[in-house]
Enzyme design. Sequence first.
Site, PDB file in Angstrom:
ATOM      1  N   SER A 135      -4.601  -9.286  14.638  1.00  0.00           N
ATOM      2  CA  SER A 135      -4.753  -9.112  13.201  1.00  0.00           C
ATOM      3  C   SER A 135      -3.431  -9.530  12.571  1.00  0.00           C
ATOM      4  CB  SER A 135      -5.052  -7.635  12.912  1.00  0.00           C
ATOM      5  OG  SER A 135      -5.014  -7.394  11.525  1.00  0.00           O
ATOM      6  N   LYS A 161      -7.669 -12.804  13.279  1.00  0.00           N
ATOM      7  CA  LYS A 161      -8.157 -12.159  12.053  1.00  0.00           C
ATOM      8  C   LYS A 161      -7.014 -12.192  11.054  1.00  0.00           C
ATOM      9  CE  LYS A 161      -8.354  -7.217  11.016  1.00  0.00           C
ATOM     10  NZ  LYS A 161      -8.787  -5.907  11.556  1.00  0.00           N
ATOM     11  N   LYS A 163      -5.668 -10.996   7.152  1.00  0.00           N
ATOM     12  CA  LYS A 163      -5.893 -10.090   6.030  1.00  0.00           C
ATOM     13  C   LYS A 163      -6.088 -10.926   4.782  1.00  0.00           C
ATOM     14  CE  LYS A 163      -5.366  -6.081   8.069  1.00  0.00           C
ATOM     15  NZ  LYS A 163      -6.420  -5.067   8.067  1.00  0.00           N
ATOM     16  N   ASP A 188     -10.215  -9.702   6.979  1.00  0.00           N
ATOM     17  CA  ASP A 188     -10.326  -8.260   6.698  1.00  0.00           C
ATOM     18  C   ASP A 188      -9.750  -7.992   5.310  1.00  0.00           C
ATOM     19  OD1 ASP A 188     -10.386  -5.506   6.688  1.00  0.00           O
ATOM     20  OD2 ASP A 188      -9.095  -5.239   8.447  1.00  0.00           O
ATOM     21  N   GLU A 213     -14.555  -8.322   7.249  1.00  0.00           N
ATOM     22  CA  GLU A 213     -14.416  -6.890   7.509  1.00  0.00           C
ATOM     23  C   GLU A 213     -14.164  -6.134   6.205  1.00  0.00           C
ATOM     24  OE1 GLU A 213     -11.563  -6.294  10.635  1.00  0.00           O
ATOM     25  OE2 GLU A 213     -11.386  -4.146  10.252  1.00  0.00           O
ATOM     26  N   ASP A 238     -15.337  -1.141   8.729  1.00  0.00           N
ATOM     27  CA  ASP A 238     -14.227  -0.428   9.361  1.00  0.00           C
ATOM     28  C   ASP A 238     -14.129   0.931   8.665  1.00  0.00           C
ATOM     29  OD1 ASP A 238     -11.694   0.599  10.000  1.00  0.00           O
ATOM     30  OD2 ASP A 238     -10.596  -1.242   9.650  1.00  0.00           O
ATOM     31  N   LYS A 262     -12.474   2.550  15.506  1.00  0.00           N
ATOM     32  CA  LYS A 262     -11.109   3.050  15.673  1.00  0.00           C
ATOM     33  C   LYS A 262     -11.251   4.511  16.046  1.00  0.00           C
ATOM     34  CE  LYS A 262      -8.876  -0.031  12.379  1.00  0.00           C
ATOM     35  NZ  LYS A 262      -8.421  -0.167  10.978  1.00  0.00           N
ATOM     36  N   GLY A 290      -7.314  -1.604  15.481  1.00  0.00           N
ATOM     37  CA  GLY A 290      -5.969  -1.078  15.761  1.00  0.00           C
ATOM     38  C   GLY A 290      -5.363  -0.505  14.497  1.00  0.00           C
TER      39      GLY A 290
HETATM   40  O1  OSB Z   1      -7.922  -2.550   8.670  1.00  0.00           O
HETATM   41  O2  OSB Z   1      -7.814  -3.007  10.726  1.00  0.00           O
HETATM   42  C1  OSB Z   1      -7.265  -2.607   9.699  1.00  0.00           C
HETATM   43  C2  OSB Z   1      -3.569  -1.919  10.400  1.00  0.00           C
HETATM   44  C3  OSB Z   1      -3.362  -0.805   9.637  1.00  0.00           C
HETATM   45  C4  OSB Z   1      -4.387  -0.308   8.875  1.00  0.00           C
HETATM   46  C5  OSB Z   1      -5.634  -0.943   8.884  1.00  0.00           C
HETATM   47  C6  OSB Z   1      -5.855  -2.054   9.680  1.00  0.00           C
HETATM   48  C7  OSB Z   1      -4.797  -2.562  10.416  1.00  0.00           C
HETATM   49  C8  OSB Z   1      -4.899  -3.771  11.218  1.00  0.00           C
HETATM   50  C9  OSB Z   1      -3.895  -3.936  12.322  1.00  0.00           C
HETATM   51  O3  OSB Z   1      -5.662  -4.683  10.990  1.00  0.00           O
HETATM   52  C10 OSB Z   1      -4.480  -3.903  13.676  1.00  0.00           C
HETATM   53  C11 OSB Z   1      -3.385  -3.819  14.701  1.00  0.00           C
HETATM   54  O4  OSB Z   1      -2.824  -4.868  15.023  1.00  0.00           O
HETATM   55  O5  OSB Z   1      -3.085  -2.708  15.173  1.00  0.00           O
HETATM   56 MG    MG Z   2      -9.893  -3.241   9.084  1.00  0.00          MG
END
Ligand code: OSB
Ligand code: MG
Length: 369
Positions: A135, A161, A163, A188, A213, A238, A262, A290
């Site tokens: 991510s 992925k 953001k 996402d 996402e 999510d 998660k 994550g």
């Molecule tokens: O939405 O998946 C998410 C990190 C912090 C809060 C929300 C998210 C995320 C990530 C990071 O996308 C995932 C990772 O590399 O741990």
């Molecule tokens: Mg997410």
Amino acid sequence: MRIDAITLRELQMPLVHFFETSFGRTTTRRILLITLHADGLEGWGECVAGEGPFYSEEYIDGAWDVIARYLGPTLLGKTLSSGREVPALLARVREHRMAKAALENAAWDAEAQAKGVPLWKLLGGTRREIACGVSIGIQDSHQQLLEKIATELAAGYQRIKVKVKPGWDVEVLEKIRARWPEILLSCDANSAYTLADTEHLQSFDRFHLLMIEQPLWSDDFYFHTQLQEQLQTALCLDEAIRSARDAEAALELGSCRIVNIKVGRVGGFSEAIAVHDAAQRFNIPVWCGGMLEAGVGRSHNVALSTLPNFELPGDVSASKRYWKEDIIEPEVTVSPQGTIAVSDKPGRGYDLNREQIEKLTVRKEVLRR
Ligand code: OSB
Ligand code: MG
């Protein structure tokens, strides 16, 4: 296992690189670690709540407080035979799922050690290795993002992925697809859009994303269904899925075609397994999300990802992408094929780097009866 004491600690851990989402930028993580002391064993858990209540309403100081005042004292002195027994004991406290998960997961961690089996097998895992994606947060420039993607693809990661948010989306996806037409790519939004953006989100269809996402409100199923009906691209939820019951409601409504699990968001391993099973009944694949975890949470994510319906590459990646030095030994590493191999050692499969944990600890409290 009789719970004799519970230790809470806060570790301050600077990220190797800042992580930015539609709700803000993180540069240093405040990691809440839990130790359950039971029959001379130590079960460890990591609370994935953020520094502030922005991903969800939970945040580290709130989690610390509810554990120290309510959840911890409920477990002290209890004799457990399994991590599975924890949710019922904590059920009187509403919500606070990430706080509960830290305790429950620590109990599973201890149970695996007590039984001498790998945690992943105790959870019902069947995979010997898991598929990894990354991510990648919002960067200061498009160029910086493209360089990061190139680095991660060269490292072998199977899915990228990125953001997105209004103003950092179409142009970014356009540039990625121009350079890498074939990679598995998803985005996402962390709830950055509304239904008024439907046409804009429809324009993402041309990028052939694996999924979008959580585009809409963090608590919504109904409007995601309306959006999904108007998109070719699969939606993935999510934030909105906090329990197996939520997963069933979302899947019955057709709010998404993929589910992100998660373990902290759903309140612990028992509920994560139930979400996994619910999605499987609907023939919907899941993947492990994550929360910028340190080694304890990361090793728990690796174990969870071995369950059979984790069919898509997750966001669980190598320790070194986040930390100069992680708190486990060995650190989590990813093969050139973009996989993490699971260990046959009893317990979580990674030892603690106690020296590093001591060095990073800024706050500590021990709960006893
Ligand atoms: O939405 O998946 C998410 C990190 C912090 C809060 C929300 C998210 C995320 C990530 C990071 O996308 C995932 C990772 O590399 O741990
Ligand atoms: Mg997410």
